[in-house]
Design an enzyme around this catalytic site. Structure first.
Site, PDB file in Angstrom:
ATOM      1  N   ASP A  26     -32.448  -0.541 -54.633  1.00 45.10           N
ATOM      2  CA  ASP A  26     -31.475   0.338 -53.967  1.00 45.10           C
ATOM      3  C   ASP A  26     -30.789   1.285 -54.954  1.00 45.10           C
ATOM      4  OD1 ASP A  26     -31.124  -0.791 -50.975  1.00 45.10           O
ATOM      5  OD2 ASP A  26     -31.459  -2.465 -52.353  1.00 45.10           O
ATOM      6  N   ASN A  70     -35.714   1.390 -46.153  1.00 47.01           N
ATOM      7  CA  ASN A  70     -35.441   2.014 -44.860  1.00 47.01           C
ATOM      8  C   ASN A  70     -34.943   3.442 -45.014  1.00 47.01           C
ATOM      9  OD1 ASN A  70     -33.048   0.721 -46.001  1.00 47.01           O
ATOM     10  ND2 ASN A  70     -31.994   1.395 -44.162  1.00 47.01           N
ATOM     11  N   HIS A  71     -34.487   3.840 -46.204  1.00 48.20           N
ATOM     12  CA  HIS A  71     -34.030   5.213 -46.413  1.00 48.20           C
ATOM     13  C   HIS A  71     -35.179   6.151 -46.775  1.00 48.20           C
ATOM     14  CE1 HIS A  71     -29.507   5.089 -46.403  1.00 48.20           C
ATOM     15  NE2 HIS A  71     -29.788   3.791 -46.409  1.00 48.20           N
TER      16      HIS A  71
END
Length: 720
Positions: free
Chosen positions: A20, A127-128
């Site tokens: 992330d 998911n981004h």
């Protein structure tokens, strides 16, 4: 470095783990625009200083699905600066790389003779930055094509219904240390949850036993990017869904830093959650110190070392309950302001004391959650004006909340949800249909919900087209199996379509009830398992008794009946027929590296006597579970059902064509009947081969799952 240390390093694989990074977060903010890039630069510097063999990223490298040109340029600059050098790579990838890296080149980046890659980077998508669009591409595909990263874990959702995925490991060898690296890019949590509970929907490939390396000698690592279990278990992935042969799991998507590996009771593996390297939500979980993990693997043993990130902007968080403060008068507005000013100044001083070098002092992030039950609120923007130049977020220092009447438990759930603000305040199609008491007669509600999500959030212009095209093909296949349309007139064809749609409604209603019953049995079995009864996991070494993985084939009868409508099915029938060949470079060949292995029991299976050809790799414990007869029946239903949908169509009835004849009703159009006939006629005469790029609709047109070579095997996890 002594000779013994050098000899020890030859057999030790050193991996730097981070997740992330969210490059490009707040890139238009003058104060915080460089935070994500500075943290990523530090991560790459730590990798160089510790002389790691590779960097492993757990998804969400970019914050946006379509990052700006500035973000892409800065990312490429950092990767080129730290990863391209003359430092030799000390490990080898011995698996079939054409399956591991699905791109034009099909090999690990450091083996390219035109590039000097000294620090390989392996990453999955989150998911981004997940794939989207007609070609199912993501921003990471750009970096992979530039030979800067090794992109793996990109799944092609084949099969019917909820879909099927197969996880092929990247087999890495360094000395006598053997590591099998599995990657699973982000899939919608609701869908992946159902896949784990569907027999044969998730298949795991395992290495083949050899003279110098047995199956148990491989150290198995899984990298995934999903929600962990929270308030709604259907919107997350339970650790108990994962197979027991795994040794270490890197869990992305959760931003709270829980870097120390934690053992999952009864499962035998450890999970590390590195968290994000930049704070994207001003909550308590993000205020904890940020770390990366240095993982050293030698044989079947590993040693974790957490390394703090020093370039991260300081973040201080506090909670204030106004009614518990004795120096605040509920009727005096100034007393509230004075107390909150004291709290903010205290947090700023606390942040400055943590900084070692004054020249690296950054404006801190400050967030105060204020419980104003029984008090008046103040304007957060006006309150923060006095702290411009003192904090990095003057406009949102304060956030006001009240204690819920239903109890503190729900309040804690709301705080956890704020970790991902993009998931809040969103309505789906199902809620809108239920609220308006609408009836969906043709398009399934779930497919339309997914299409709307991709169209809005991923800017997928073809989302609705793909949804409609997929459902049209399903209807064509259904009619092709049941009748010969060459003998039908237009009126009869329309009548047949109506009957076909009604049958699909009944079939999916029945299947939904069966899945609900089997899901309940699986839940009971899991509860028994977690209460102290472990599952028996056994494997079969007999390759001849294990079925090969293949895509569903189209019947010859269907091809004769509807040749113009089966173009997509003809393409789908070729799935898995292309043999995966190894690279002729001396590395990356799959011959003799993987073998066929079948998982007979995990959750929801009764214990059975094992023959001489079956050996246990788990704790050899029995499990109390659902009946195997019910599971076999569920498997038969999944194979025979060709509709490809897991939920029933909404709506009670469908318009039927007028009866045959030449009466008055055949010449006058009533309530749009003529338009329905013409549209359905076009439905059976049109043909389109466009790809279905939605990640929640099975890939039926262009994307194919590579067929495993004979040396690969499937570890089938059957749940429910």
């Amino acid at each position: 470095m002594t000779d013994s240390t050098r000899e020890d390093m030859k057999d030790t694989l050193r991996i730097l783990i981070a997740t992330d990074c969210h490059l490009g977060y707040l890139e238009k903010d003058e104060i915080r625009r460089h935070d994500s890039f500075e943290a990523f630069e530090e991560i790459c510097s730590i990798a160089e200083q510790n002389e790691v063999d590779l960097i492993l990223l757990g998804g969400d490298l970019f914050h946006e699905n379509k990052p700006s040109r500035s973000t892409l340029v800065k990312c490429i600059e950092i990767l080129r600066h730290h990863c391209l050098n003359d430092r030799p790579v000390q490990f080898q990838v011995v698996s079939d790389q054409t399956i591991n890296f699905i791109n034009t080149f099909g090999h690990v980046n450091y083996e390219d003779p035109h590039y000097n890659v000294g620090l390989p980077v392996f990453t999955i998508h989150g998911n981004h930055d997940d794939p989207a669009g007609v070609d199912n591409l993501s921003a990471i595909d750009i970096l992979s094509t530039c030979n800067l990263v090794n992109y793996f874990g990109k799944m092609a959702l084949g099969g019917s219904g909820v879909g099927e995925i197969t996880l092929y490991p990247i087999l890495i060898r360094k000395g006598f240390t053997a590591v099998a690296l599995y990657g699973l890019g982000n899939i919608r949590d609701e869908r992946l949850n159902r896949m784990f509970q569907t027999p044969h929907a998730v298949q795991w490939m395992r290495p083949e036993a050899q003279d110098e390396c047995q199956v148990s000698d491989w150290f198995n690592i899984l990298v995934l990017h999903q929600n962990r279990v929270k308030a709604n278990p259907k919107n997350a992935i339970n650790e108990n869904f994962l197979p027991r042969f795994l040794d270490f799991i890197v869990w992305g998507h959760e931003h709270e830093c829980l870097i120390d590996p934690q053992e999952v009771p009864g499962m035998g593996f450890h999970i590390t959650q590195p968290g994000s390297s930049v704070a994207t939500s001003l909550i308590d979980g993000e205020s904890k110190p940020k770390h990366v993990l240095l993982l050293e693997i030698k044989g079947n043993q590993y040693r974790p070392t957490k390394i703090p990130l020093k370039s991260v902007r300081p973040f201080e968080y506090a909670e204030v309950v106004l009614k518990d403060e004795s120096d605040i008068d509920p009727n005096d507005h100034n007393s509230i302001l004075e107390h909150l000013d004291k709290v903010v100044n205290t947090l700023i001083e606390k942040s400055s004391r943590k900084v070692v070098k004054r020249d690296e002092l950054k404006l801190p992030l400050v967030r105060i959650k204020v419980d104003y039950s029984g008090f008046m609120t103040i304007n957060p923007q006006r309150f923060g004006q006095k702290y411009v130049g003192k904090v990095a977020n003057p406009q949102d220092i304060l956030i006001f909340s009240k204690v819920s009447r239903k109890g503190r438990t729900e309040g804690k759930v709301d705080d956890a949800e704020k970790l991902r603000p993009e998931e809040l305040n969103q309505q789906n199609i199902e809620a809108l249909v239920a609220e308006g008491n609408l009836k969906m007669e043709i398009l399934p509600v779930d497919d339309l919900d997914v299409a709307l999500h991709n169209f809005v959030n991923k800017d997928d212009k073809m989302a609705f087209y793909s949804c409609v095209q997929y459902n049209l093909d399903e209807t064509r296949k259904k009619i092709a199996r049941d009748s010969d349309i060459l003998k039908f007139e237009e009126q009869d064809l329309v009548l047949k379509v109506g009957e076909c749609l009604e049958e699909r409604v009944k079939e999916r209603s029945t299947r939904s009830k069966e899945k609900a019953i089997s899901g309940t049995n699986a839940e009971d079995a899991r509860s028994n398992n977690t209460s102290g009864v472990s599952g028996m996991v056994s494997f079969s070494d007999d390759d001849d008794n294990v079925p090969q993985i293949s895509a569903p084939k189209t019947t010859a009868r269907g091809k004769k009946m509807l040749p113009t409508a089966m173009g997509s099915s003809h393409a789908a029938s070729k799935l898995g027929k292309t043999p995966a060949s190894g690279r002729g470079r001396g590395r990356g060949k799959a011959s003799g590296n993987l073998k066929q292995t079948t998982l007979d029991g995990s959750l929801g299976f009764r214990g059975s006597n094992r023959s001489a050809s079956v050996r246990s790799i788990a704790d050899e414990e029995n499990v109390d579970s659902a009946s195997s007869d019910e599971i076999e029946q569920l498997n038969v239903n999944d194979v025979e059902d060709s509709s490809g949908e897991e939920q029933s169509l909404q709506g009670k009835g469908h318009k039927r064509a007028a009866p045959r004849g030449r009466g008055r009703g055949s010449t006058t159009s009533k309530r749009g009947r003529k338009s329905v006939n013409s549209s359905l006629n076009r439905m059976f005469t049109s043909r389109d081969d466009e790809d279905d790029d939605d990640d929640d609709v099975p890939k039926r047109f262009n994307t194919s799952q590579p067929k495993a070579p004979k040396t690969y095997g499937s570890l089938r996890r059957q749940v429910g």
